[in-house]
Design a protein around this motif. Sequence first.
Motif, PDB file in Angstrom:
ATOM      1  N   ILE A 127      12.821   3.501  -0.444  1.00 13.10           N
ATOM      2  CA  ILE A 127      13.675   3.058   0.662  1.00 13.10           C
ATOM      3  C   ILE A 127      14.434   1.791   0.306  1.00 13.10           C
ATOM      4  O   ILE A 127      15.601   1.640   0.653  1.00 13.10           O
ATOM      5  CB  ILE A 127      12.832   2.848   1.934  1.00 13.10           C
ATOM      6  CG1 ILE A 127      12.337   4.203   2.435  1.00 13.10           C
ATOM      7  CG2 ILE A 127      13.631   2.132   3.018  1.00 13.10           C
ATOM      8  CD1 ILE A 127      11.308   4.121   3.518  1.00 13.10           C
ATOM      9  N   PHE A 128      13.782   0.857  -0.382  1.00 14.89           N
ATOM     10  CA  PHE A 128      14.408  -0.432  -0.638  1.00 14.89           C
ATOM     11  C   PHE A 128      15.051  -0.527  -2.023  1.00 14.89           C
ATOM     12  O   PHE A 128      16.216  -0.902  -2.143  1.00 14.89           O
ATOM     13  CB  PHE A 128      13.389  -1.567  -0.461  1.00 14.89           C
ATOM     14  CG  PHE A 128      13.064  -1.867   0.965  1.00 14.89           C
ATOM     15  CD1 PHE A 128      13.883  -2.687   1.713  1.00 14.89           C
ATOM     16  CD2 PHE A 128      11.944  -1.332   1.571  1.00 14.89           C
ATOM     17  CE1 PHE A 128      13.601  -2.970   3.039  1.00 14.89           C
ATOM     18  CE2 PHE A 128      11.651  -1.600   2.890  1.00 14.89           C
ATOM     19  CZ  PHE A 128      12.483  -2.424   3.627  1.00 14.89           C
ATOM     20  N   ALA A 129      14.318  -0.256  -3.070  1.00 16.82           N
ATOM     21  CA  ALA A 129      14.799  -0.552  -4.425  1.00 16.82           C
ATOM     22  C   ALA A 129      15.719   0.527  -4.996  1.00 16.82           C
ATOM     23  O   ALA A 129      16.780   0.212  -5.534  1.00 16.82           O
ATOM     24  CB  ALA A 129      13.619  -0.776  -5.359  1.00 16.82           C
TER      25      ALA A 129
ATOM     26  N   PRO B 109       0.807  -1.222   0.000  1.00 17.32           N
ATOM     27  CA  PRO B 109       0.000   0.000   0.000  1.00 17.32           C
ATOM     28  C   PRO B 109       0.847   1.282   0.000  1.00 17.32           C
ATOM     29  O   PRO B 109       0.366   2.335  -0.394  1.00 17.32           O
ATOM     30  CB  PRO B 109      -0.832  -0.108   1.275  1.00 17.32           C
ATOM     31  CG  PRO B 109      -0.221  -1.184   2.089  1.00 17.32           C
ATOM     32  CD  PRO B 109       0.575  -2.044   1.176  1.00 17.32           C
ATOM     33  N   HIS B 110       2.082   1.178   0.433  1.00 16.99           N
ATOM     34  CA  HIS B 110       2.994   2.330   0.446  1.00 16.99           C
ATOM     35  C   HIS B 110       4.072   2.108  -0.617  1.00 16.99           C
ATOM     36  O   HIS B 110       5.268   2.145  -0.331  1.00 16.99           O
ATOM     37  CB  HIS B 110       3.620   2.500   1.822  1.00 16.99           C
ATOM     38  CG  HIS B 110       2.618   2.583   2.926  1.00 16.99           C
ATOM     39  ND1 HIS B 110       1.809   3.680   3.101  1.00 16.99           N
ATOM     40  CD2 HIS B 110       2.267   1.692   3.881  1.00 16.99           C
ATOM     41  CE1 HIS B 110       1.018   3.470   4.126  1.00 16.99           C
ATOM     42  NE2 HIS B 110       1.263   2.269   4.619  1.00 16.99           N
TER      43      HIS B 110
END
Length: 131
Positions: free
Chosen positions: A49-51, A41-42
């Motif tokens: 933040i991750f990819a 959902p985010h």
Amino acid sequence: VAAAGVADAADRAATRRTRIGLALALFALGALYLVWFRHDPHLVAAYAIFALPLLLLSVFAARGGRVARFLAGVLALLWCSHGVMIAWSDPAHRGYALAETALAIVIVFAASADGLRERARKRRAKSEASA
């Protein structure tokens, strides 16, 4: 002298292979995050933040940046911990988490390979000098 030139060429080739391997592992982990969080959902926050940092880091690592290798090695410890935590606590995401853990371990070794190779080379040179 000729043997030193061959050894230098072999070291450069090994460093290049390691650099490319690190970049590919970082890119693969970034791609894993893109797939893993595609229904989150985010979504924008998860990708930011991750990819995204991984994909950028893979570009810098491919270009041979020492800072990129250092950051990749340090951050891989966090990614490994994250993967183990998710694999343990969330059976629905266990496959993604185990893949994250495996890629993080590959990144740690790839980021450290040049230093380990140099350390082994110095030990060999020291033992040859004392023999």
